[in-house]
Design an enzyme around this catalytic site. Structure first.
Site, PDB file in Angstrom:
ATOM      1  N   GLY A   1       4.079  10.018   4.873  1.00  0.00           N
ATOM      2  CA  GLY A   1       2.555  10.306   5.018  1.00  0.00           C
ATOM      3  C   GLY A   1       2.008   8.992   4.660  1.00  0.00           C
ATOM      4  O   GLY A   1       2.463   7.886   4.582  1.00  0.00           O
TER       5      GLY A   1
ATOM      6  N   LEU B   1       0.192   7.508   7.224  1.00  0.00           N
ATOM      7  CA  LEU B   1       0.780   6.726   8.242  1.00  0.00           C
ATOM      8  C   LEU B   1      -0.062   5.602   8.686  1.00  0.00           C
ATOM      9  O   LEU B   1      -1.286   5.349   8.439  1.00  0.00           O
ATOM     10  CB  LEU B   1       0.907   7.854   9.266  1.00  0.00           C
ATOM     11  CG  LEU B   1       1.472   9.152   9.249  1.00  0.00           C
ATOM     12  CD1 LEU B   1       1.380   9.931  10.534  1.00  0.00           C
ATOM     13  CD2 LEU B   1       2.993   8.945   8.922  1.00  0.00           C
ATOM     14  N   HIS B   2       0.898   4.846   9.113  1.00  0.00           N
ATOM     15  CA  HIS B   2       0.586   3.437   9.639  1.00  0.00           C
ATOM     16  C   HIS B   2       1.194   3.277  11.025  1.00  0.00           C
ATOM     17  O   HIS B   2       2.025   3.878  11.213  1.00  0.00           O
ATOM     18  CB  HIS B   2       0.484   2.229   8.601  1.00  0.00           C
ATOM     19  CG  HIS B   2       1.655   2.148   8.039  1.00  0.00           C
ATOM     20  ND1 HIS B   2       3.098   1.870   8.654  1.00  0.00           N
ATOM     21  CD2 HIS B   2       2.228   2.552   6.810  1.00  0.00           C
ATOM     22  CE1 HIS B   2       4.047   2.088   7.847  1.00  0.00           C
ATOM     23  NE2 HIS B   2       3.645   1.973   6.661  1.00  0.00           N
TER      24      HIS B   2
ATOM     25  N   HIS C   1       5.010   3.737  11.018  1.00  0.00           N
ATOM     26  CA  HIS C   1       5.424   5.132  11.144  1.00  0.00           C
ATOM     27  C   HIS C   1       5.226   5.329  12.767  1.00  0.00           C
ATOM     28  O   HIS C   1       6.220   6.049  13.175  1.00  0.00           O
ATOM     29  CB  HIS C   1       4.443   6.153  10.332  1.00  0.00           C
ATOM     30  CG  HIS C   1       4.603   5.813   8.734  1.00  0.00           C
ATOM     31  ND1 HIS C   1       3.722   5.430   8.140  1.00  0.00           N
ATOM     32  CD2 HIS C   1       5.777   6.007   8.244  1.00  0.00           C
ATOM     33  CE1 HIS C   1       3.936   5.504   6.746  1.00  0.00           C
ATOM     34  NE2 HIS C   1       5.368   5.844   6.667  1.00  0.00           N
TER      35      HIS C   1
ATOM     36  N   GLN D   1      13.853  -0.169   9.688  1.00  0.00           N
ATOM     37  CA  GLN D   1      14.497  -1.471   9.170  1.00  0.00           C
ATOM     38  C   GLN D   1      13.796  -1.786   7.653  1.00  0.00           C
ATOM     39  O   GLN D   1      14.355  -2.272   6.990  1.00  0.00           O
ATOM     40  CB  GLN D   1      14.985  -2.456  10.253  1.00  0.00           C
ATOM     41  CG  GLN D   1      15.644  -3.432   9.577  1.00  0.00           C
ATOM     42  CD  GLN D   1      15.928  -4.683  10.294  1.00  0.00           C
ATOM     43  OE1 GLN D   1      15.817  -4.642  11.431  1.00  0.00           O
ATOM     44  NE2 GLN D   1      15.917  -5.752   9.554  1.00  0.00           N
ATOM     45  N   LYS D   2      12.395  -1.372   7.864  1.00  0.00           N
ATOM     46  CA  LYS D   2      11.872  -1.893   6.322  1.00  0.00           C
ATOM     47  C   LYS D   2      12.575  -1.428   5.364  1.00  0.00           C
ATOM     48  O   LYS D   2      12.625  -2.156   4.261  1.00  0.00           O
ATOM     49  CB  LYS D   2      10.490  -1.226   6.303  1.00  0.00           C
ATOM     50  CG  LYS D   2       9.681  -1.173   5.399  1.00  0.00           C
ATOM     51  CD  LYS D   2       8.887  -2.296   5.105  1.00  0.00           C
ATOM     52  CE  LYS D   2       8.031  -2.370   3.516  1.00  0.00           C
ATOM     53  NZ  LYS D   2       7.897  -1.238   3.339  1.00  0.00           N
ATOM     54  N   ASP D   3      13.139  -0.125   5.318  1.00  0.00           N
ATOM     55  CA  ASP D   3      13.837   0.173   4.084  1.00  0.00           C
ATOM     56  C   ASP D   3      15.161  -0.081   4.497  1.00  0.00           C
ATOM     57  O   ASP D   3      16.125   1.003   4.885  1.00  0.00           O
ATOM     58  CB  ASP D   3      13.521   1.700   3.737  1.00  0.00           C
ATOM     59  CG  ASP D   3      12.077   1.959   3.653  1.00  0.00           C
ATOM     60  OD1 ASP D   3      11.838   1.771   2.158  1.00  0.00           O
ATOM     61  OD2 ASP D   3      11.404   2.062   4.360  1.00  0.00           O
TER      62      ASP D   3
ATOM     63  N   ARG E   1       2.040   1.643   0.378  1.00  0.00           N
ATOM     64  CA  ARG E   1       1.864   0.812  -1.059  1.00  0.00           C
ATOM     65  C   ARG E   1       0.872  -0.010  -0.733  1.00  0.00           C
ATOM     66  O   ARG E   1       0.354  -0.690  -1.728  1.00  0.00           O
ATOM     67  CB  ARG E   1       2.777   0.804  -1.607  1.00  0.00           C
ATOM     68  CG  ARG E   1       3.699   2.000  -2.111  1.00  0.00           C
ATOM     69  CD  ARG E   1       4.848   1.893  -2.812  1.00  0.00           C
ATOM     70  NE  ARG E   1       5.419   2.947  -3.632  1.00  0.00           N
ATOM     71  CZ  ARG E   1       6.679   3.525  -3.320  1.00  0.00           C
ATOM     72  NH1 ARG E   1       7.283   3.110  -2.147  1.00  0.00           N
ATOM     73  NH2 ARG E   1       6.889   4.768  -3.798  1.00  0.00           N
TER      74      ARG E   1
END
Ligand code: AMP
Length: 270
Positions: free
Chosen positions: A22, A24-25, A28, A139-141, A178
């Site tokens: 959640g 969201l940006h 997402h 891919q961020k994570d 974050r």
């Protein structure tokens, strides 16, 4: 959730799943758009999963913006939002977890013990509930995506895993829920992460091939930017093992703190 998913499957529809915590940006929403091109029905799951947070991490203050998230999902064309409560997901005497034992030990796994056990467990549970044909991750994570591919392969989940590119702010900062924690000063310093990754690409272009030397250099750059480095690594894109010789396809992954906020970013060298 499962009943709905079975009904969709019974009528021959393909289900796409986008797991999120959640807040969201646009990152997402890019996963949602990707899922919409690959499935007839897209389910966005919205669950701040307690088992992937360490005892001293930000579970209780993780940003929660449920009403807004649902509106964004509606506008993006999501067909269903799955919004369970922790009590629905974990029985009081829940005792089965999934542990990936190779890819998850270094990088984020080293500084966040138990994190990927929580991730693997919740993703497996979500797959069993949403019954997706395809699931989209960011891919961020990078490490998380590699671990989920391994989870799906090793436990034979009939789910296609798609990994979508990192969405960034115009100045380069990778979008993250974050980022909300950052003060104006920390936000400025946080730019150091993407700047370091750009300089890694420039170093390769300029003929730098020593992975360890590059990582040392990036640490200095991040520290000079006022960030506290967790790790900087040049890794093999599949095994996530550190590599000595830089080349095209090697991933530079890093994690650093801006104030109290831990940020991650990565790039696959081109
Ligand atoms: P989270 O809500 O942070 O657990 O992230 C949910 C999914 O969105 C994960 O697959 C993330 O990798 C992905 N994601 C988060 N930030 C971004 C971003 N800036 N660009 C693309 N995907 C992202």
């Amino acid at each position: 959730m499962q009943r709905w998913a079975l009904e969709q499957r019974a009528t021959g529809r393909r289900i796409g799943c986008v797991p999120t915590m959640g807040c969201l940006h646009e990152g997402h929403l890019s996963l949602v758009r990707c899922a919409l091109t690959r499935a007839d029905r897209v389910v966005l799951t919205l669950f701040v999963n307690p088992t992937q947070f360490g005892p001293s991490e930000d579970f209780s203050r993780y940003p929660r913006t449920v009403e807004r998230d649902i509106e964004l999902c509606r506008a993006a064309g999501v067909h269903a939002v799955f919004l369970p409560q922790a009590i629905d997901m974990y029985a009081a005497d829940h005792s089965v977890y999934i542990t990936e034992e190779r890819l998850g030990t270094g990088l984020c796994g080293a500084s966040r013990p138990g994190h990927f056990r929580g991730v693997c467990t919740i993703v497996a549970k979500l797959f069993n509930l949403v019954l997706p044909h395809v699931a989209v991750f960011g891919q961020k994570d990078y490490q998380q995506a590699a671990i989920i591919r391994r989870l799906v392969r090793d436990l034979n989940f009939p789910v296609e895993i798609v990994v979508a590119p990192i969405v960034r702010e115009p100045d380069g900062l990778a979008l993250s829920s974050r980022n909300r924690y950052l003060s104006a000063d920390e936000r400025r310093r946080a730019l150091g992460l993407s700047r370091a990754l750009r300089s890694a690409q420039e170093a390769l272009n300029a003929g730098q091939t020593d992975g360890a030397a590059l990582c040392m250099r990036l640490r200095e750059v991040l520290t000079a930017d006022g960030l506290r480095v967790d790790y900087v690594a040049a890794i093999d894109p599949d095994t996530l093992e550190p590599i000595a010789q830089l080349r095209k396809g090697v991933v530079i992954a890093l994690a650093a703190f801006a104030g109290q906020t831990r940020l991650i970013d990565n790039v696959a060298l081109g």
